[in-house]
Enzyme design. Structure first.
Site, mmCIF file in Angstrom:
data_model
loop_
_atom_site.group_PDB
_atom_site.id
_atom_site.type_symbol
_atom_site.label_atom_id
_atom_site.label_comp_id
_atom_site.label_asym_id
_atom_site.label_seq_id
_atom_site.Cartn_x
_atom_site.Cartn_y
_atom_site.Cartn_z
ATOM 1 C CB ALA A 80 -53.128 -56.657 -14.674
ATOM 2 C CB CYS A 119 -63.683 -39.555 -13.434
ATOM 3 S SG CYS A 119 -64.834 -38.580 -14.374
HETATM 4 C C1 UDX Z 1 -64.898 -43.546 -15.097
HETATM 5 C C2 UDX Z 1 -66.089 -44.347 -14.556
HETATM 6 O O1 UDX Z 1 -66.056 -45.658 -15.118
HETATM 7 C C3 UDX Z 1 -67.389 -43.628 -14.873
HETATM 8 O O2 UDX Z 1 -68.483 -44.341 -14.307
HETATM 9 C C4 UDX Z 1 -67.325 -42.210 -14.306
HETATM 10 O O3 UDX Z 1 -68.484 -41.479 -14.643
HETATM 11 C C5 UDX Z 1 -66.113 -41.475 -14.836
HETATM 12 O O4 UDX Z 1 -64.919 -42.233 -14.551
HETATM 13 P P1 UDX Z 1 -63.801 -43.157 -17.498
HETATM 14 O O5 UDX Z 1 -62.935 -42.124 -16.858
HETATM 15 O O6 UDX Z 1 -64.414 -42.847 -18.819
HETATM 16 O O7 UDX Z 1 -65.017 -43.527 -16.523
HETATM 17 O O8 UDX Z 1 -62.908 -44.446 -17.674
HETATM 18 P P2 UDX Z 1 -62.973 -46.011 -17.306
HETATM 19 O O9 UDX Z 1 -63.441 -46.783 -18.459
HETATM 20 O O10 UDX Z 1 -63.673 -46.236 -16.024
HETATM 21 O O11 UDX Z 1 -61.404 -46.305 -17.124
HETATM 22 C C6 UDX Z 1 -60.642 -45.529 -16.188
HETATM 23 C C7 UDX Z 1 -59.187 -45.941 -16.237
HETATM 24 O O12 UDX Z 1 -59.011 -47.240 -15.703
HETATM 25 C C8 UDX Z 1 -58.574 -45.970 -17.634
HETATM 26 O O13 UDX Z 1 -57.293 -45.387 -17.571
HETATM 27 C C9 UDX Z 1 -58.504 -47.450 -17.969
HETATM 28 O O14 UDX Z 1 -57.471 -47.754 -18.866
HETATM 29 C C10 UDX Z 1 -58.237 -48.051 -16.588
HETATM 30 N N1 UDX Z 1 -58.681 -49.443 -16.444
HETATM 31 C C11 UDX Z 1 -60.012 -49.758 -16.537
HETATM 32 C C12 UDX Z 1 -57.757 -50.447 -16.165
HETATM 33 O O15 UDX Z 1 -56.546 -50.186 -16.078
HETATM 34 N N2 UDX Z 1 -58.188 -51.736 -15.974
HETATM 35 C C13 UDX Z 1 -59.502 -52.073 -16.044
HETATM 36 O O16 UDX Z 1 -59.826 -53.266 -15.861
HETATM 37 C C14 UDX Z 1 -60.448 -51.065 -16.354
#
Ligand code: UDX
Length: 445
Positions: free
Chosen positions: A250, A258
């Site tokens: 959270a 993306c």
């Molecule tokens: C994402 C997908 O994971 C990947 O497979 C795709 O190719 C591109 O988009 P990325 O954008 O690098 O990858 O970030 P990711 O690690 O997935 O996190 C995305 C966002 O979600 C971040 O802002 C992160 O802080 C947030 N997040 C992630 C949360 O707030 N809580 C979580 O439990 C996980």
């Protein structure tokens, strides 16, 4: 194999370097001369762990070179990866200008059978349309394969060599096999589907992950009201293998290059078929609300934010990247400014990029200088550096009460309270201390 990769952005560059490391002969193509000149010197224009090292190795062994001319690659390559941007247009649809340009150029120049492998994220139906166009405009056979990308920023090089799966969307089993051979040495399941399914897998994967985060964020907000600890709730539900513990952290919500773009684009795809994906409207609105939660929490302690100096720690959308695209930090900073506060930010890597987005932003050189004479601090990105801030010493830098809003639930709230901080996270009522902590009893097999 001899492979051209068109578009030296995030996905294209990591793919080009990965293919070269696996032994293929690769030409990286881009129209940006400045980018090409940096790449030729072994200096990647983006930060990604391990990228510079592999780039330099492949430049030295000659397996990777760069060019601005597609015509050059058409003389020798048999496979063309397209990895150009598909940004959101004003309605949220994927803008396919760069994809169409690349396809048209290839079709105009190809003089023998080749394969196009689409890495750019395109809406379902795009591949079929391109395939039909190619049949009309090209004199030679150009096969089309949809091969969506799942790299995560910050771990992209690792992900390239250890993917959870490789999706190959093609109508022709021989071509699918040929493309699958590119990753012969990569151990993972290779799933062959039709083109539309491959395109849909990419959008559905990102939309599902964004939904999972929005779900836990909404549960976190309720946890605060009922007196439950969201970290314990996430652990308790994540132990069910049907749910899994990942993407249940959270916080202030998702951002990046993306999730926001792809969730909006999937909504637009549905609209195009007179369908409303109701869940995605909720997922987006919960995410926007999480940014406001931070402002509400600051107001709870400071009343009026006008003239208040707020340290914002973290500017990138997640740690270990310099990417600030659609970062929650920028949304929060804009909201702080709108409320008359004076945000003062620090990020280990994202400062320069953030200043390009918000020209008036004050970016400090260290966490300590951002925390000097402030009314409150907001933790926005969970950089490991922030765990090691000497919080006890920093307490004296606060103008009045030392207030920390932990937007990523990264600090030990019990410890911070013991030091005298007012600390507030997301879904962590009572200073993050559970009435009775969840105990995990490991049973012997
Ligand atoms: C994402 C997908 O994971 C990947 O497979 C795709 O190719 C591109 O988009 P990325 O954008 O690098 O990858 O970030 P990711 O690690 O997935 O996190 C995305 C966002 O979600 C971040 O802002 C992160 O802080 C947030 N997040 C992630 C949360 O707030 N809580 C979580 O439990 C996980």
């Amino acid at each position: 194999m001899k492979i051209a990769v068109i578009g030296m952005g995030y996905v294209g560059l990591v793919t080009a370097v990965g293919l070269a490391e696996s032994g293929h002969s690769v030409i990286g193509i881009d129209i940006n001369f400045e980018k090409l000149s940096r790449l030729r010197k072994g200096d990647p224009p983006i930060y990604e762990e391990g990228l510079a090292g592999l780039l330099n190795i492949s430049l030295t062994n000659g397996r990777l070179r760069f060019s601005s001319r597609l015509s050059e690659s058409l003389l020798e390559c048999e496979i063309f990866f397209i990895a150009v941007g598909t940004p959101s247009d004003s309605e949220g649809k994927a803008d396919l200008t760069f994809v169409n340009k690349a396809v048209n150029e290839i079709a105009a120049l190809a003089n023998r059978p080749i394969i196009i492998v689409m890495k750019s994220t395109v809406p379902p139906g795009t591949g079929r349309w391109i395939q039909n166009q190619l049949r009309k405009i090209s004199k030679v056979r150009i096969s089309y394969v949809s091969c969506p990308e799942f790299l995560r920023e910050g771990t992209a090089i690792f992900d390239y060599f250890h993917p959870s799966r490789i999706i190959i969307g093609s109508d022709d089993s021989k071509i699918a096999e040929q493309v699958s051979e590119i990753w012969d040495e990569v151990e993972c399941e290779k799933v062959v589907t039709d083109i539309e399914s491959a395109e849909m897998i990419k959008y559905a994967a990102n939309a599902f992950l964004a939904t999972k985060i929005s779900f836990i964020n909404e549960i976190a907000n309720l946890c605060e009201r009922v007196g439950a600890q969201v970290d314990d709730v996430a652990k308790g539900i994540g132990l069910d293998p049907r749910i899994s513990p990942q993407f249940l952290k959270a916080g202030i919500g998702w951002g990046g290059s993306c999730f926001p773009k792809d969730v909006r684009a999937l909504q637009q795809v549905a609209n195009g078929y007179a369908t409303n994906l109701q869940i995605l409207s909720a997922v987006i609105s919960i995410n926007q609300n999480q940014r406001l939660v931070i402002i509400q929490k600051l107001k709870k302690y400071l009343n009026d934010l006008r003239g208040k100096t707020i340290a914002v720690l973290g500017l990138t959308f997640k740690p270990n990247t310099d990417d600030v695209r659609e970062s929650a930090a920028l949304d929060i900073i804009r909201l702080l400014m709108k409320n008359g506060a004076n945000p003062r930010a620090y990020d280990p890597m994202g400062g320069e990029n953030a200043k390009k987005e918000i020209l008036s932003l004050l970016v400090c050189k260290s966490a300590a200088s951002a925390l000097n004479r402030v009314h409150a601090c907001v933790l926005v990105t969970e950089w490991s550096e922030f765990y090691h801030i000497p919080w006890n010493e920093m307490k004296k830098n606060f103008i009045a009460r030392p207030i920390v809003i932990d937007g990523r639930n990264m600090l030990d709230h019990k410890e911070m309270s013991a030091m005298g901080y007012i600390i507030d996270g997301i879904g962590r009522p009572n200073g993050g201390v559970s009435a009775s902590s969840l105990k995990i009893i490991h049973s012997t097999p």
